[in-house]
Design a protein around this motif. Structure first.
Motif, PDB file in Angstrom:
ATOM      1  N   ALA A   1      -6.975  15.942  18.908  1.00  0.00           N
ATOM      2  CA  ALA A   1      -5.998  16.685  18.103  1.00  0.00           C
ATOM      3  C   ALA A   1      -6.335  18.136  17.957  1.00  0.00           C
ATOM      4  N   ASN A   2      -5.238  18.909  18.680  1.00  0.00           N
ATOM      5  CA  ASN A   2      -5.438  20.184  18.596  1.00  0.00           C
ATOM      6  C   ASN A   2      -4.036  21.003  18.504  1.00  0.00           C
ATOM      7  N   SER A   3      -3.869  22.065  17.681  1.00  0.00           N
ATOM      8  CA  SER A   3      -2.789  22.613  17.510  1.00  0.00           C
ATOM      9  C   SER A   3      -2.147  23.399  18.793  1.00  0.00           C
ATOM     10  N   ASN A   4      -2.981  23.967  19.744  1.00  0.00           N
ATOM     11  CA  ASN A   4      -2.646  24.642  20.863  1.00  0.00           C
ATOM     12  C   ASN A   4      -2.287  23.593  21.915  1.00  0.00           C
TER      13      ASN A   4
ATOM     14  N   SER B   1      -2.548  14.590  19.161  1.00  0.00           N
ATOM     15  CA  SER B   1      -1.765  15.059  18.126  1.00  0.00           C
ATOM     16  C   SER B   1      -1.985  16.386  17.862  1.00  0.00           C
ATOM     17  N   ALA B   2      -0.973  17.082  17.622  1.00  0.00           N
ATOM     18  CA  ALA B   2      -0.956  18.461  17.156  1.00  0.00           C
ATOM     19  C   ALA B   2      -1.450  18.758  15.615  1.00  0.00           C
ATOM     20  N   THR B   3      -1.438  17.816  14.935  1.00  0.00           N
ATOM     21  CA  THR B   3      -1.512  17.826  13.473  1.00  0.00           C
ATOM     22  C   THR B   3      -2.674  16.887  13.127  1.00  0.00           C
TER      23      THR B   3
ATOM     24  N   ASP C   1      -9.738  19.860  16.359  1.00  0.00           N
ATOM     25  CA  ASP C   1     -10.082  21.427  16.088  1.00  0.00           C
ATOM     26  C   ASP C   1     -10.107  21.614  14.647  1.00  0.00           C
TER      27      ASP C   1
ATOM     28  N   ASP D   1      -9.003  23.958  12.649  1.00  0.00           N
ATOM     29  CA  ASP D   1      -8.046  24.544  12.086  1.00  0.00           C
ATOM     30  C   ASP D   1      -6.682  23.690  12.249  1.00  0.00           C
ATOM     31  N   LEU D   2      -6.764  22.551  12.111  1.00  0.00           N
ATOM     32  CA  LEU D   2      -5.721  21.814  12.188  1.00  0.00           C
ATOM     33  C   LEU D   2      -4.700  21.621  11.007  1.00  0.00           C
ATOM     34  N   PRO D   3      -3.532  22.221  11.641  1.00  0.00           N
ATOM     35  CA  PRO D   3      -2.582  22.054  10.666  1.00  0.00           C
ATOM     36  C   PRO D   3      -2.084  20.566  10.083  1.00  0.00           C
ATOM     37  N   ILE D   4      -1.799  20.176   9.017  1.00  0.00           N
ATOM     38  CA  ILE D   4      -1.573  21.361   7.793  1.00  0.00           C
ATOM     39  C   ILE D   4      -2.790  20.994   6.855  1.00  0.00           C
TER      40      ILE D   4
END
Length: 216
Positions: free
Chosen positions: A16-19, A42-44, A63, A65-68
């Motif tokens: 899981a990483n938002s980048n 996943s991005a979130t 990550d 700093d994963l959103p949200i």
């Protein structure tokens, strides 16, 4: 009789990483290593949580700093799940992230400035049941009162920050008012505060990064 010569089973992982660039590169890294089986990405935080609840994996690499939701809250939610993956936080080792990840309940930390083999070795060790972190002065970690709180006390502190009365706390947490008073007494003692207002002030000054107050 167990066959001791049987080949080791691959380690199921989820990323899981938002980048998207980082996520793509990490996917290739784990796909190429025969020790691992990449189940999903996943991005979130919410996407990660929804997937691992349906398809359990052994290790999650996330990550901070994963959103949200954020990694700290994600780790907290997964601690209550029976088949939750062991989590490795992948991030900037120059920040305070290793200590924060350990305090939140992660099983390991891998510095994204390090080499690929370091990340893979960390994940393999975590899958084997080890805790893997860069050097952290545990004496400093233990000075943080948050570290001494039980899960119930942390939940109560968060609920207390919403301004709930003892009766409202009792209803929200499903415990008696007397039990609320008992937990509050222990909570105040551990935080070295004298009343609710000071406890709430402590909560807002000490809450871990990634715990957003937007929903308060």
């Amino acid at each position: 009789m167990q066959d001791l010569a049987a080949p080791a089973k691959t380690i199921d992982v989820m990323l899981a990483n938002s980048n998207p660039l980082v996520l793509s590169a990490m996917s290739e890294i784990f796909d190429r290593d025969p020790r691992f089986s990449l189940v999903a990405t996943s991005a979130t935080a919410e996407g990660f949580l929804g997937t691992v609840m349906r398809v359990p994996v052994q290790v999650g690499i996330i990550d901070w700093d994963l959103p949200i939701l954020g990694a700290a809250k994600l780790i907290e939610v997964l601690r209550d799940q029976v088949n939750a993956p062991r989590l490795v936080v992948y991030g900037d080792g120059n920040r305070d992230l290793p200590r924060l990840a350990m305090t939140a309940g992660a099983a390991g930390f891998a510095d994204r400035a390090g080499d690929v083999e370091g990340l893979l070795a960390t994940c393999a060790d975590v899958a084997a049941g080890k805790m893997v972190f860069p050097y952290i002065d545990v004496r400093e970690l233990q000075k943080d009162p948050i570290h001494s709180l039980s899960r119930r006390e942390r939940t109560m502190l968060e609920a207390l920050s919403k301004g709930l009365t003892n009766r409202e706390l009792s209803k929200e947490l499903g415990i008696t008012v007397n039990t609320v008073k008992f937990h509050l007494s222990n909570l105040f003692e551990k935080l070295s505060v004298k009343n609710r207002a000071q406890a709430i002030a402590f909560y807002y000054s000490s809450r871990l990064p990634g715990e957003s107050s937007d929903s308060d």
